[in-house]
Scaffold this active site. Structure first.
Site, mmCIF file in Angstrom:
data_model
loop_
_atom_site.group_PDB
_atom_site.id
_atom_site.type_symbol
_atom_site.label_atom_id
_atom_site.label_comp_id
_atom_site.label_asym_id
_atom_site.label_seq_id
_atom_site.Cartn_x
_atom_site.Cartn_y
_atom_site.Cartn_z
ATOM 1 N N GLU A 1 -73.675 93.087 -14.470
ATOM 2 C CA GLU A 1 -72.962 92.366 -15.522
ATOM 3 C C GLU A 1 -72.707 90.940 -15.063
ATOM 4 O O GLU A 1 -72.817 90.641 -13.862
ATOM 5 C CB GLU A 1 -71.640 93.068 -15.845
ATOM 6 C CG GLU A 1 -70.651 93.044 -14.699
ATOM 7 C CD GLU A 1 -69.600 94.137 -14.811
ATOM 8 O OE1 GLU A 1 -69.980 95.316 -14.980
ATOM 9 O OE2 GLU A 1 -68.418 93.819 -14.720
ATOM 10 N N LYS B 1 -71.037 87.631 -13.793
ATOM 11 C CA LYS B 1 -69.864 87.256 -13.001
ATOM 12 C C LYS B 1 -69.340 85.973 -13.624
ATOM 13 O O LYS B 1 -69.929 84.902 -13.464
ATOM 14 C CB LYS B 1 -70.242 87.033 -11.543
ATOM 15 C CG LYS B 1 -69.039 86.719 -10.679
ATOM 16 C CD LYS B 1 -69.411 86.761 -9.215
ATOM 17 C CE LYS B 1 -68.204 86.689 -8.315
ATOM 18 N NZ LYS B 1 -67.349 85.548 -8.513
ATOM 19 N N ASP C 1 -67.212 82.772 -14.398
ATOM 20 C CA ASP C 1 -66.549 81.809 -13.535
ATOM 21 C C ASP C 1 -65.231 81.387 -14.164
ATOM 22 O O ASP C 1 -65.149 80.402 -14.875
ATOM 23 C CB ASP C 1 -67.467 80.600 -13.340
ATOM 24 C CG ASP C 1 -67.090 79.817 -12.107
ATOM 25 O OD1 ASP C 1 -66.239 80.308 -11.343
ATOM 26 O OD2 ASP C 1 -67.644 78.730 -11.908
ATOM 27 N N TYR D 1 -63.519 93.660 -17.384
ATOM 28 C CA TYR D 1 -64.557 94.394 -16.668
ATOM 29 C C TYR D 1 -64.065 95.619 -15.896
ATOM 30 O O TYR D 1 -64.867 96.326 -15.300
ATOM 31 C CB TYR D 1 -65.340 93.478 -15.724
ATOM 32 C CG TYR D 1 -64.487 92.503 -14.929
ATOM 33 C CD1 TYR D 1 -63.658 92.934 -13.921
ATOM 34 C CD2 TYR D 1 -64.532 91.142 -15.212
ATOM 35 C CE1 TYR D 1 -62.882 92.050 -13.204
ATOM 36 C CE2 TYR D 1 -63.757 90.238 -14.487
ATOM 37 C CZ TYR D 1 -62.941 90.697 -13.496
ATOM 38 O OH TYR D 1 -62.173 89.825 -12.797
ATOM 39 N N LYS E 1 -75.070 85.843 -6.149
ATOM 40 C CA LYS E 1 -74.743 84.484 -6.594
ATOM 41 C C LYS E 1 -76.014 83.679 -6.793
ATOM 42 O O LYS E 1 -76.882 83.649 -5.917
ATOM 43 C CB LYS E 1 -73.885 83.783 -5.538
ATOM 44 C CG LYS E 1 -72.586 84.503 -5.242
ATOM 45 C CD LYS E 1 -71.485 84.002 -6.105
ATOM 46 C CE LYS E 1 -70.777 82.897 -5.391
ATOM 47 N NZ LYS E 1 -69.414 82.719 -5.782
ATOM 48 N N CYS F 1 -58.172 43.631 -8.758
ATOM 49 C CA CYS F 1 -59.136 44.211 -9.700
ATOM 50 C C CYS F 1 -60.513 43.574 -9.537
ATOM 51 O O CYS F 1 -60.627 42.348 -9.552
ATOM 52 C CB CYS F 1 -58.622 44.009 -11.118
ATOM 53 S SG CYS F 1 -59.815 44.483 -12.373
ATOM 54 N N CYS G 1 -61.026 41.365 -12.917
ATOM 55 C CA CYS G 1 -60.261 40.177 -13.301
ATOM 56 C C CYS G 1 -59.458 39.586 -12.146
ATOM 57 O O CYS G 1 -58.866 38.525 -12.287
ATOM 58 C CB CYS G 1 -59.321 40.509 -14.454
ATOM 59 S SG CYS G 1 -57.929 41.532 -13.952
ATOM 60 N N CYS H 1 -55.041 48.469 -12.659
ATOM 61 C CA CYS H 1 -55.074 47.015 -12.676
ATOM 62 C C CYS H 1 -53.961 46.554 -13.606
ATOM 63 O O CYS H 1 -53.849 47.048 -14.728
ATOM 64 C CB CYS H 1 -56.433 46.553 -13.198
ATOM 65 S SG CYS H 1 -56.414 44.891 -13.874
ATOM 66 N N CYS I 1 -57.668 41.537 -18.481
ATOM 67 C CA CYS I 1 -58.753 42.026 -17.631
ATOM 68 C C CYS I 1 -60.015 42.288 -18.459
ATOM 69 O O CYS I 1 -59.989 43.074 -19.412
ATOM 70 C CB CYS I 1 -58.295 43.308 -16.935
ATOM 71 S SG CYS I 1 -59.608 44.152 -16.061
#
Ligand code: IVH
Length: 674
Positions: free
Chosen positions: A115, A117, A119, A227, A321, A415, A418, A433, A438
């Site tokens: 079945e 798996k 995540d 499950y 896996k 920044c 700017c 910033c 900017c």
């Protein structure tokens, strides 16, 4: 209490449960959303009048309740701790597993199941007399956290199952997950609200399930797949159930009880297991959710008991896996990128590399702390990973490849765009910033302003925005509406015809409804939905600009963070100035209050393929202004499918379900009321 009220309530509850199951699990609704909502309203109304009749398994409990201050600890069944799974990565590992199993079973024949798996996040749910009474996270396997209220918000989780023989008390275990498209929607919304994005569906599921405010969890479309079934006596001791002598049969039983289960396949021998593994290698990218492998289990529960478990893993199961969608490459540089709210994100510039079919040359490093935690340096060889369709990320450094010439990244103190100061408030991960003018922020803000779901100015794309900002022609949103042909003609590579198209596109954006404009302004926490609610409640920009926090907080669905942010935005002199100039340029500042009797009231449209005369966003606006809705999937509930050039599979689906299709011309006639 009148018996008739109780009877009515019970009838309503089971009716709603039946429709929930038809809709969410079996995918074959029998009634419309509106009819379903009406049933739910009726239930809530009765429960409001008789609060003593509210039970924990009532469908009304899915909407979430008062926030908790912390989660209580739950001790998992001591006879059945929540174990983990041993991993295998290739067929050799699988063969070794099979050898061990047969050896420990003294050469008996073994049937396996496979079945998906999933995540996500492991959880346990306890049912007593058919009612879901407690749900918890896996935690360390022995104790977890009580997340019952949050789990109740998951529509595919039955709050009550039909009573069945020998099932007075049972526990099921499964995985809570976030489908990939739901994550995309959540992230798109968060991006509109300038909130940090979830890196992958798993993080989003985990974050959503562990929120203290279950009302927020209710707004996240989590799903659950079950499950494991453990039938117990009243004292909690696991007992055998005649209908569940094998894993395959217990999955069937779970199915019958109304749980969503993974695709459990029965395999006669390890050869068949291999075939399913190969099948899913390609199939997994077509699923709606992430799987990181398949779980192979010994089918007979008697054999499972004989094999037993180690302190960590059962000896009767193994996870196969699939290779992660990872690749190894080199970091050529790390650059600080400025977002529209001024947030600085360090981005790794990579030696281009292919990961699951596409070339990756940049990866996000999130923030300074993340770089320090993983000790990522310029010149490092690193593993990168793509989860779903989200931006790739750097997983870890290959330290053995270090030469000593790698450079540690220093977050700039000013920044890169700017030159203004970069400021990181104490306790926050994000540096920003502080520059008000900017260029990078302005460019990003303008991109958002002109984007499809905002003012939808088709011909004003990123490249032109860059030119307009660097030439100084545009400094804020309002400047867009003061451009003319002669100003544009001065730009490099700008032909007369395209200048005219740009001006026309700008002109037609002036009529967008107020909600679009509010969204386009990029006010923090105000995404597309909040913008619609604000526009509908205040109706005009003037009213919204002069609104108070309390007024906004009163709007259902909006909370204090939206309210504070809106009021703060309009209290700025610069914002008010921009609005005044937008108004002067003739930009619409009202939300149309549509005629009461709308021509397309309640009609559902799906659009597929490319339309010539209008953008999708324009069609959507028109349909909505006439009371209709535009949805993405073709279902039995769809009334019309609009088919443009090069349509997708939705056109075929429409035919299959016998739904009326419209070409562009027919649509035009309907929209024009002919
Ligand atoms: S069975 C004792 N089946 O994977 C065996 N687990 O890495 C218990 N998981 O903790 C697990 N999909 O949270 C099983 N179809 C599936 C699964 C699954 C995902 C998770 C589960 C477990 C983890 C182990």
């Amino acid at each position: 209490m009148a018996d008739s009220t109780i009877k009515k309530l019970n009838r309503l509850k089971s009716e709603i449960r039946r429709h929930e199951r038809l809709y969410y699990i079996e995918n074959s609704p029998e009634i419309s959303d509106a009819q379903f909502d009406a049933l739910m309203r009726e239930l809530i109304e009765i429960e409001r009048e008789h609060p003593e009749l509210v039970t924990s398994d009532s469908p009304s409990q899915r909407i979430g309740g008062e926030p908790a201050t912390e989660f209580a600890t739950v001790i998992h069944n001591p006879n059945a701790p929540m174990l983990s799974l041993e991993n295998s990565y290739n067929m050799d590992d699988l063969d070794k597993f099979h050898e061990r199993v047969t050896k420990n079973l003294a050469g008996e024949q073994v049937e396996y199941t496979t079945e998906q798996k999933i995540d996500g996040l492991g959880v346990s749910l306890v049912y007593s007399d058919g009612v879901f009474v407690q749900g918890s996270t896996r935690g360390d396997g022995v104790t977890g956290e009580d997340v019952t209220a949050n789990l109740k918000t998951i529509r595919t989780l039955p709050l009550k199952v039909d009573q069945a023989d020998g099932l007075d008390r049972f526990e099921v275990r499964g995985e809570v997950y976030m489908p990939r498209d739901a994550l995309e929607r959540i992230n798109a919304k968060r991006s509109g609200e300038a909130l940090p994005l979830f890196a992958n569906p798993r993080n989003c599921a985990a974050g959503s399930l562990r929120l203290l405010d279950s009302r927020i969890t209710a707004s996240r479309p989590l799903e659950i797949m079950i499950y494991t079934l453990i039938v117990t006596d009243r004292a909690g001791t696991p007992i055998n159930h005649p209908l569940a002598k094998t894993h395959y049969d217990s999955a069937k039983l779970l199915d019958d009880l109304g749980f969503s289960t993974p695709d459990v396949r029965l395999c006669n021998g390890i050869e068949e297991v291999r075939r399913v593994i190969v099948e899913y290698e390609t199939k997994r990218s077509q699923l709606k959710y992430d799987i990181d492998g398949l779980v192979v289990k010994v089918n007979s529960l008697r054999q499972q008991a004989e094999l037993g478990s180690t302190s960590k893993f059962p000896r009767w199961a193994i996870a196969y896996k699939y290779p992660a969608q990872q690749a190894v490459t080199k970091i050529l540089d790390i650059r600080a990128q400025v977002g529209r709210t001024g947030a600085i994100t360090p981005v790794a510039i990579l030696e281009p590399v292919e990961v699951s079919g596409s070339t990756v040359s940049r990866a996000t490093l999130h923030n300074e702390d993340e770089i320090a935690r993983k000790d990522i340096r310029i010149g490092d060889t690193v593993f990168i990973e793509r989860c779903g369709d989200v931006i790739p990320k750097v997983v870890k450094v290959v330290e053995s490849k270090r030469t000593g010439r790698e450079k540690i990244f220093q977050m700039p103190s000013s920044c890169p765009s700017c030159g203004a100061r970069i400021y990181r408030p104490e306790g926050e991960a994000v540096a920003r910033c502080v520059g008000v003018a900017c260029g990078a922020q302005i460019r990003e803000k303008l991109r958002h302003f002109t984007s499809r779901n905002a003012m939808d100015i088709d011909n004003l794309g990123p490249a032109l925005i860059d030119q307009l900002v660097s030439s100084g022609l545009v400094r804020d949103f309002a400047d867009i509406y003061y451009l003319d042909g002669s100003k544009l003609a001065g730009l490099e590579r700008m032909a007369e015809k395209s200048a005219e198209n740009v001006i026309n596109a700008i002109e037609s954006s002036k009529t967008r409804p107020l909600s679009r404009l509010v969204f386009a302004l990029g006010i923090r926490h105000v995404g597309a939905r909040a913008a619609v609610l604000l526009a509908q409640n205040f109706n005009s920009m003037d009213a919204l600009m002069n609104s108070r926090v309390e007024q906004i907080e009163k709007i259902h669905e909006l909370g204090p963070s939206v309210a504070a942010s809106v009021v703060n935005f309009f209290s700025q002199e610069s914002s008010r100035d921009i609005i005044a100039r937008l108004k002067k340029a003739g930009v619409n500042m009202t939300e149309q209050t549509a005629p009461v009797d709308k021509a397309l009231q309640g009609k559902q449209f799906v659009i597929t393929g490319t339309l010539k005369s209008m953008t999708r966003a324009q069609v959507k606006d028109r349909i909505e202004s006439l009371g209709g809705r535009v949805t993405s999937a073709v279902t039995k509930k769809t009334d019309y499918v609009v088919v443009g050039a090069e349509p997708g599979s939705k056109a075929a689906k429409a035919e299959e379900l016998d739904i009326t299709t419209l070409d562009e011309e027919q649509l035009g006639k309907i929209l024009d009321g002919l």
